[in-house]
Design a protein around this motif. Sequence first.
Motif, PDB file in Angstrom:
ATOM      1  N   ALA A   1      -0.184  -3.914   1.118  1.00 27.83           N
ATOM      2  CA  ALA A   1       0.417  -2.685   0.595  1.00 27.83           C
ATOM      3  C   ALA A   1       1.647  -3.015  -0.239  1.00 27.83           C
ATOM      4  CB  ALA A   1       0.801  -1.765   1.746  1.00 27.83           C
ATOM      5  N   PRO A   2       1.935  -2.225  -1.275  1.00 25.24           N
ATOM      6  CA  PRO A   2       3.168  -2.416  -2.043  1.00 25.24           C
ATOM      7  C   PRO A   2       4.393  -2.346  -1.132  1.00 25.24           C
ATOM      8  CG  PRO A   2       1.706  -0.875  -3.163  1.00 25.24           C
ATOM      9  CD  PRO A   2       1.105  -1.126  -1.808  1.00 25.24           C
ATOM     10  N   ASP A   3       5.464  -2.966  -1.551  1.00 31.28           N
ATOM     11  CA  ASP A   3       6.660  -3.068  -0.705  1.00 31.28           C
ATOM     12  C   ASP A   3       7.180  -1.713  -0.248  1.00 31.28           C
ATOM     13  OD1 ASP A   3       6.575  -5.805  -0.914  1.00 31.28           O
ATOM     14  OD2 ASP A   3       7.979  -5.910  -2.598  1.00 31.28           O
ATOM     15  N   ASN A   4       7.136  -0.741  -1.116  1.00 25.03           N
ATOM     16  CA  ASN A   4       7.709   0.574  -0.772  1.00 25.03           C
ATOM     17  C   ASN A   4       6.645   1.595  -0.391  1.00 25.03           C
ATOM     18  OD1 ASN A   4       6.560   0.814  -3.265  1.00 25.03           O
ATOM     19  ND2 ASN A   4       8.178   2.088  -4.150  1.00 25.03           N
ATOM     20  N   TYR A   5       5.472   1.102   0.044  1.00 30.45           N
ATOM     21  CA  TYR A   5       4.354   2.011   0.329  1.00 30.45           C
ATOM     22  C   TYR A   5       4.631   2.844   1.576  1.00 30.45           C
ATOM     23  CZ  TYR A   5      -0.353   3.656   1.453  1.00 30.45           C
ATOM     24  OH  TYR A   5      -1.444   4.441   1.738  1.00 30.45           O
ATOM     25  N   ASN A   6       4.413   4.144   1.427  1.00 34.52           N
ATOM     26  CA  ASN A   6       4.526   5.084   2.543  1.00 34.52           C
ATOM     27  C   ASN A   6       3.306   5.997   2.483  1.00 34.52           C
ATOM     28  OD1 ASN A   6       5.191   7.680   3.911  1.00 34.52           O
ATOM     29  ND2 ASN A   6       7.138   6.655   4.322  1.00 34.52           N
ATOM     30  N   GLU A   7       2.420   5.874   3.472  1.00 32.13           N
ATOM     31  CA  GLU A   7       1.158   6.598   3.411  1.00 32.13           C
ATOM     32  C   GLU A   7       1.346   8.110   3.396  1.00 32.13           C
ATOM     33  OE1 GLU A   7      -2.965   6.607   5.954  1.00 32.13           O
ATOM     34  OE2 GLU A   7      -2.204   4.761   5.066  1.00 32.13           O
ATOM     35  N   LYS A   8       2.269   8.600   4.198  1.00 31.77           N
ATOM     36  CA  LYS A   8       2.472  10.049   4.238  1.00 31.77           C
ATOM     37  C   LYS A   8       2.997  10.571   2.907  1.00 31.77           C
ATOM     38  CE  LYS A   8       3.142  10.537   9.220  1.00 31.77           C
ATOM     39  NZ  LYS A   8       4.052  10.978  10.301  1.00 31.77           N
ATOM     40  N   GLU A   9       3.909   9.815   2.295  1.00 33.97           N
ATOM     41  CA  GLU A   9       4.438  10.225   0.990  1.00 33.97           C
ATOM     42  C   GLU A   9       3.345  10.184  -0.071  1.00 33.97           C
ATOM     43  OE1 GLU A   9       7.428  11.417   0.039  1.00 33.97           O
ATOM     44  OE2 GLU A   9       7.926  11.515   2.178  1.00 33.97           O
TER      45      GLU A   9
ATOM     46  N   ARG B   1       4.855   4.577  -7.949  1.00 33.64           N
ATOM     47  CA  ARG B   1       4.059   5.606  -7.265  1.00 33.64           C
ATOM     48  C   ARG B   1       2.582   5.453  -7.617  1.00 33.64           C
ATOM     49  NH1 ARG B   1       8.459   9.093  -8.631  1.00 33.64           N
ATOM     50  NH2 ARG B   1       7.274   9.937 -10.390  1.00 33.64           N
ATOM     51  N   TYR B   2       2.308   5.117  -8.868  1.00 35.36           N
ATOM     52  CA  TYR B   2       0.920   4.895  -9.298  1.00 35.36           C
ATOM     53  C   TYR B   2       0.286   3.748  -8.507  1.00 35.36           C
ATOM     54  CZ  TYR B   2      -2.912   3.652 -12.561  1.00 35.36           C
ATOM     55  OH  TYR B   2      -4.126   3.351 -13.120  1.00 35.36           O
TER      56      TYR B   2
ATOM     57  N   GLN C   1      -2.887   4.015  -5.891  1.00 37.18           N
ATOM     58  CA  GLN C   1      -4.049   3.131  -6.016  1.00 37.18           C
ATOM     59  C   GLN C   1      -4.360   2.461  -4.679  1.00 37.18           C
ATOM     60  OE1 GLN C   1      -4.466   0.519  -9.573  1.00 37.18           O
ATOM     61  NE2 GLN C   1      -2.501   1.422 -10.170  1.00 37.18           N
ATOM     62  N   TYR C   2      -3.318   1.992  -3.994  1.00 39.45           N
ATOM     63  CA  TYR C   2      -3.536   1.354  -2.687  1.00 39.45           C
ATOM     64  C   TYR C   2      -4.195   2.339  -1.724  1.00 39.45           C
ATOM     65  CZ  TYR C   2      -2.664  -1.113   1.677  1.00 39.45           C
ATOM     66  OH  TYR C   2      -2.833  -1.742   2.884  1.00 39.45           O
TER      67      TYR C   2
END
Length: 772
Positions: free
Chosen positions: A386-394, A755-756, A760-761
Amino acid sequence: MKLIIFEECVYRKKTEKSFYLYCMLRQISLIKYAPFYFLLGILKYFHIIKEMRYLEKRWSFLANLKNREKLIEGFAKKAKFFIPESDMTVLSHHPDSIIKPMLCCKCVASEYDETEKKFLNYVNYSEYACSCKSDFTAYGHISSPIMQSAFARVYVFGRKLFSSRVKYIRMRAVHFTSSVLFIAAVSSFWAVVGMYFSSRTYSARSELFKSYFSHFELVLLNILPVLITALLLWLLSNSVTFSIFTTGFLTLILSLVNYFKILFRNDPFLVEDFKYIDEAGNMTSKFDVNITPNMIICFVLLFVFAVAGRLLFNAKIKLNYVRPTVFIVLSAVTAFGMKWYLSEDTYIRNQNNSCGIVKWSATQQFISRGFVYPFIHSLNTAFDTAPDNYNEKETEKILSQYKDEDIPEEKRVNILSFMLEAYTDLDRFGVLEFTDDVYSFLHELQKESYSGYLVTDIFAAGTITTERQFLTGMNYLPSFRSNTNSYVWYLRSQGYNTQGYHPSYSWFYNRRNINEHLGFSNYYFDDVILDNTEGHYRYETNYLMFPDVLNNYRKGIENGGNYFSFNITYQGHSPYSEDYCWFDREYIKNKGYTEGEYNILNNYLFNIDSANTELEKLINELRYDSEPVILIFFGDHMPWLGNNASIYKMLGINLDLSTEEGFYNYYMTPFVVWANEEAKRISGNDFVGDAGKIGAYMLMSRVFEMLGWKGDSFNQYITHVSKTVAVDHVTGATLTSDGTLSMEPNPEISELVSRYENVQYYQRHHFKYGTQ
């Protein structure tokens, strides 16, 4: 007086474990202790609790034991105790209520309170030996606590006795060394078995298997993981038998899984496939798994080696802390050595392209390196981080702003799309003087179409990157080893017949399997077309392919419904011969080029001419067709024109990536979206205009927008992103919709790109179209 320790020599197994298992099989209620004992064993292995405390807890099941006398008697008959002489005194840490009834000689054991679950009197071997009033003879190992104060010493090795310390040490050294060598030999054998079954999936199987052994490092890379696994299991269990059987079983099973997976699907077994056990089960149910005599022999050898290890090579490490210390050190070395296995340089260095192995076939590249090594190397693609700043809920919140939309019935059109191998417009550089303008068709078509340029992530190779970006809307691509969200799946969910065609081998870039995971209901390959042609004609496939695509389209819409196809040309694939011109036709004037340079350019332009000729025929067929259809075509990357881009340099074409001009010259290829009259009427769009420069992952979003389709939430989000960012390039460059190219975008653009990537993730990991 003669002393011997029960745990060291009389019964070499773990009595607390053996007796518990014996009793549990006859009194099933005792199984409730098993989980606790398992945890207890881990604590004991790492010396977190002392042996006395460990044994107190291990013997706690005695409080619930029924028919004790009968069970002790039965266990004693089965145990085969070793007592060298009848007048010996046996010392033991175990409860005297258990040990004494088992033996027919004097026994000094620990007194155990079954109610309190603790020892009342725990035997100390050294103290007991020192307290003996007369001289005594000690039987045991060199490090045995009763040896130091003994008058005479008899060394016990298995059931052999040695009065000579030197002979005993020699025997133990030989046994230990032979056991290690046995583990090494058996491990190497199973590694070679993996290489053998991997080679059996290739047509030149014998030659491929032999070729492995001409690459020393390659053989070492296959053997070492199996050997290290066996050694770690030996250190963990202190059992050679367990080590070689488990290692052999795992290696053999994985090797056979790889063998059958390639046999059934021409797809090797990778680490990532452990995620898809259900799919593997479904696969095997569809095919006949034929067990060969060689496989049966391997399973027989598995047990033969295990028995040999039990009888002949059962060395154990008895010194405290040696096993855990060596285990930790070897594990650390292994972890550090993984860099060697995951290194792309190592993988390239160990190319084994003998026996006709094709470099573009991922499967053939895999089997050319054996099995164990490429399997471990596949860890590189096993995890989509996952990207470093990935937040699934966001991320879910971002996508929730858009609602999946169906295609309006009144706006449905058919789509034929083509990715053209190495297709570009060399005329845009203004350096060639044409005698036969192969680009006149393209230039005229651009005037009546929606056209622009793709800024690809690749140059001269890497076809699948542009291909799969176009099909998914993603520029960060997964491995596609399971169903993955795509435009193909969306159209299929809307009732579209999703097909495609590629006049080459189905294993090429593993398209046979991956295209299925992308949502194509049918994908056609022509695995024999290249084998049935000779010389330069092997590239002349466009005149065969385009009519086939049209024919498939006609058949696809016969029963009503709509049709989507994605097709990939093979003609145009480099290299282009520098030795001669393929046809007696000159496309450009020779302005002082060498013969080799001229031939390469002329042969490349022949491929362009062929593609444009077939496209023109196809458009003429479709222009006034009663069925609404749009045609999309684009180049996958700039062409190879000589080693190290020599012809670009000769022509003075700037490929300096530090300049904006060089960046675009290096990465840019044309695309065209053309619509027939019926499609224009239905969509209410004339499909004419300059699209500018975009990434391949933005193209389908643009097409949907022109057709008046919203698509699913992901496509709507791409449309939103494309209003600001047209290209998010692999180099880190960003091209905004106003035409600004920057290697260091401003914070607002960087945030949007981030964010894009997060969306994608999420898209890669949340497949939403069921099984279809």
